[in-house]
Motif scaffolding. Structure first.
Motif, PDB file in Angstrom:
ATOM      1  N   MET A   7     -74.882   3.526  16.933  1.00  0.00           N
ATOM      2  CA  MET A   7     -73.868   3.979  15.966  1.00  0.00           C
ATOM      3  C   MET A   7     -74.462   4.063  14.564  1.00  0.00           C
ATOM      4  O   MET A   7     -74.210   5.019  13.833  1.00  0.00           O
ATOM      5  N   ARG A   8     -75.251   3.062  14.198  1.00  0.00           N
ATOM      6  CA  ARG A   8     -75.889   3.056  12.882  1.00  0.00           C
ATOM      7  C   ARG A   8     -76.773   4.298  12.720  1.00  0.00           C
ATOM      8  O   ARG A   8     -76.735   4.975  11.688  1.00  0.00           O
ATOM      9  N   LEU A   9     -77.554   4.606  13.750  1.00  0.00           N
ATOM     10  CA  LEU A   9     -78.407   5.791  13.696  1.00  0.00           C
ATOM     11  C   LEU A   9     -77.580   7.071  13.638  1.00  0.00           C
ATOM     12  O   LEU A   9     -77.868   7.973  12.851  1.00  0.00           O
ATOM     13  N   GLY A  10     -76.569   7.150  14.501  1.00  0.00           N
ATOM     14  CA  GLY A  10     -75.746   8.357  14.546  1.00  0.00           C
ATOM     15  C   GLY A  10     -74.960   8.596  13.274  1.00  0.00           C
ATOM     16  O   GLY A  10     -74.917   9.708  12.755  1.00  0.00           O
ATOM     17  N   LEU A  11     -74.343   7.532  12.753  1.00  0.00           N
ATOM     18  CA  LEU A  11     -73.495   7.682  11.574  1.00  0.00           C
ATOM     19  C   LEU A  11     -74.311   7.773  10.289  1.00  0.00           C
ATOM     20  O   LEU A  11     -74.011   8.600   9.421  1.00  0.00           O
ATOM     21  N   CYS A  12     -75.329   6.932  10.176  1.00  0.00           N
ATOM     22  CA  CYS A  12     -76.100   6.890   8.924  1.00  0.00           C
ATOM     23  C   CYS A  12     -77.244   7.902   8.900  1.00  0.00           C
ATOM     24  O   CYS A  12     -77.368   8.673   7.963  1.00  0.00           O
ATOM     25  N   GLN A  13     -78.079   7.889   9.931  1.00  0.00           N
ATOM     26  CA  GLN A  13     -79.246   8.761   9.934  1.00  0.00           C
ATOM     27  C   GLN A  13     -78.873  10.217  10.189  1.00  0.00           C
ATOM     28  O   GLN A  13     -79.386  11.111   9.532  1.00  0.00           O
ATOM     29  N   PHE A  21     -69.634  11.243  17.032  1.00  0.00           N
ATOM     30  CA  PHE A  21     -70.528  10.303  17.707  1.00  0.00           C
ATOM     31  C   PHE A  21     -69.996   9.965  19.092  1.00  0.00           C
ATOM     32  O   PHE A  21     -70.728  10.016  20.072  1.00  0.00           O
ATOM     33  N   TRP A  22     -68.724   9.632  19.191  1.00  0.00           N
ATOM     34  CA  TRP A  22     -68.159   9.197  20.470  1.00  0.00           C
ATOM     35  C   TRP A  22     -67.982  10.330  21.464  1.00  0.00           C
ATOM     36  O   TRP A  22     -67.825  10.096  22.656  1.00  0.00           O
ATOM     37  N   ARG A  23     -68.040  11.583  21.020  1.00  0.00           N
ATOM     38  CA  ARG A  23     -67.976  12.718  21.946  1.00  0.00           C
ATOM     39  C   ARG A  23     -69.332  13.021  22.581  1.00  0.00           C
ATOM     40  O   ARG A  23     -69.409  13.722  23.582  1.00  0.00           O
ATOM     41  N   LEU A  24     -70.414  12.497  22.001  1.00  0.00           N
ATOM     42  CA  LEU A  24     -71.754  12.747  22.533  1.00  0.00           C
ATOM     43  C   LEU A  24     -72.020  11.916  23.777  1.00  0.00           C
ATOM     44  O   LEU A  24     -71.524  10.801  23.909  1.00  0.00           O
ATOM     45  N   THR A  25     -72.829  12.463  24.663  1.00  0.00           N
ATOM     46  CA  THR A  25     -73.356  11.653  25.759  1.00  0.00           C
ATOM     47  C   THR A  25     -74.575  10.899  25.215  1.00  0.00           C
ATOM     48  O   THR A  25     -75.158  11.317  24.202  1.00  0.00           O
ATOM     49  N   PRO A  26     -74.967   9.808  25.858  1.00  0.00           N
ATOM     50  CA  PRO A  26     -76.181   9.116  25.395  1.00  0.00           C
ATOM     51  C   PRO A  26     -77.405  10.030  25.366  1.00  0.00           C
ATOM     52  O   PRO A  26     -78.223   9.940  24.454  1.00  0.00           O
ATOM     53  N   VAL A  27     -77.522  10.932  26.335  1.00  0.00           N
ATOM     54  CA  VAL A  27     -78.657  11.850  26.363  1.00  0.00           C
ATOM     55  C   VAL A  27     -78.614  12.787  25.159  1.00  0.00           C
ATOM     56  O   VAL A  27     -79.638  13.025  24.508  1.00  0.00           O
ATOM     57  N   GLU A  28     -77.451  13.312  24.835  1.00  0.00           N
ATOM     58  CA  GLU A  28     -77.325  14.195  23.672  1.00  0.00           C
ATOM     59  C   GLU A  28     -77.710  13.463  22.390  1.00  0.00           C
ATOM     60  O   GLU A  28     -78.410  14.022  21.533  1.00  0.00           O
ATOM     61  N   LEU A  29     -77.271  12.222  22.263  1.00  0.00           N
ATOM     62  CA  LEU A  29     -77.608  11.441  21.073  1.00  0.00           C
ATOM     63  C   LEU A  29     -79.119  11.222  20.988  1.00  0.00           C
ATOM     64  O   LEU A  29     -79.714  11.378  19.919  1.00  0.00           O
ATOM     65  N   MET A  30     -79.747  10.894  22.116  1.00  0.00           N
ATOM     66  CA  MET A  30     -81.193  10.673  22.102  1.00  0.00           C
ATOM     67  C   MET A  30     -81.953  11.955  21.735  1.00  0.00           C
ATOM     68  O   MET A  30     -82.953  11.897  21.017  1.00  0.00           O
ATOM     69  N   VAL A  31     -81.475  13.098  22.212  1.00  0.00           N
ATOM     70  CA  VAL A  31     -82.102  14.371  21.858  1.00  0.00           C
ATOM     71  C   VAL A  31     -81.977  14.607  20.359  1.00  0.00           C
ATOM     72  O   VAL A  31     -82.946  14.991  19.694  1.00  0.00           O
ATOM     73  N   MET A  32     -80.810  14.352  19.807  1.00  0.00           N
ATOM     74  CA  MET A  32     -80.603  14.533  18.375  1.00  0.00           C
ATOM     75  C   MET A  32     -81.487  13.607  17.551  1.00  0.00           C
ATOM     76  O   MET A  32     -81.927  13.962  16.456  1.00  0.00           O
TER      77      MET A  32
END
Length: 65
Positions: A7-13, A21-32
């Motif tokens: 969450m810190r990475l998604g929201l801040c970075q 953030f909560w609509r993303l899959t873990p894979v999508e977040l890692m790709v981003m």
């Protein structure tokens, strides 16, 4: 899974809104986050290489012991 860290990475970075953030899959977040480039998928050749390096060994007993 370290949700607080993600969450810190998604929201801040990445600057994502919490809803995004909560609509993303873990894979999508890692790709981003660029994590998809860190490890290649396991290929058949690599699996064969690992099987040769770490062969199954028979320990007897018939129950895996």
């Amino acid at each position: 899974m370290d949700w607080a860290g993600l969450m810190r990475l998604g929201l801040c970075q990445l600057g994502l809104a919490p809803e995004a953030f909560w609509r993303l899959t873990p894979v999508e977040l890692m790709v981003m986050l660029g994590a998809d480039a860190t490890q290649a998928p396991l290929t058949r050749a690599r699996l064969d290489e690992l099987a040769r390096a770490y062969p199954d060994t028979w320990k007897g007993g018939g129950d895996g012991a």
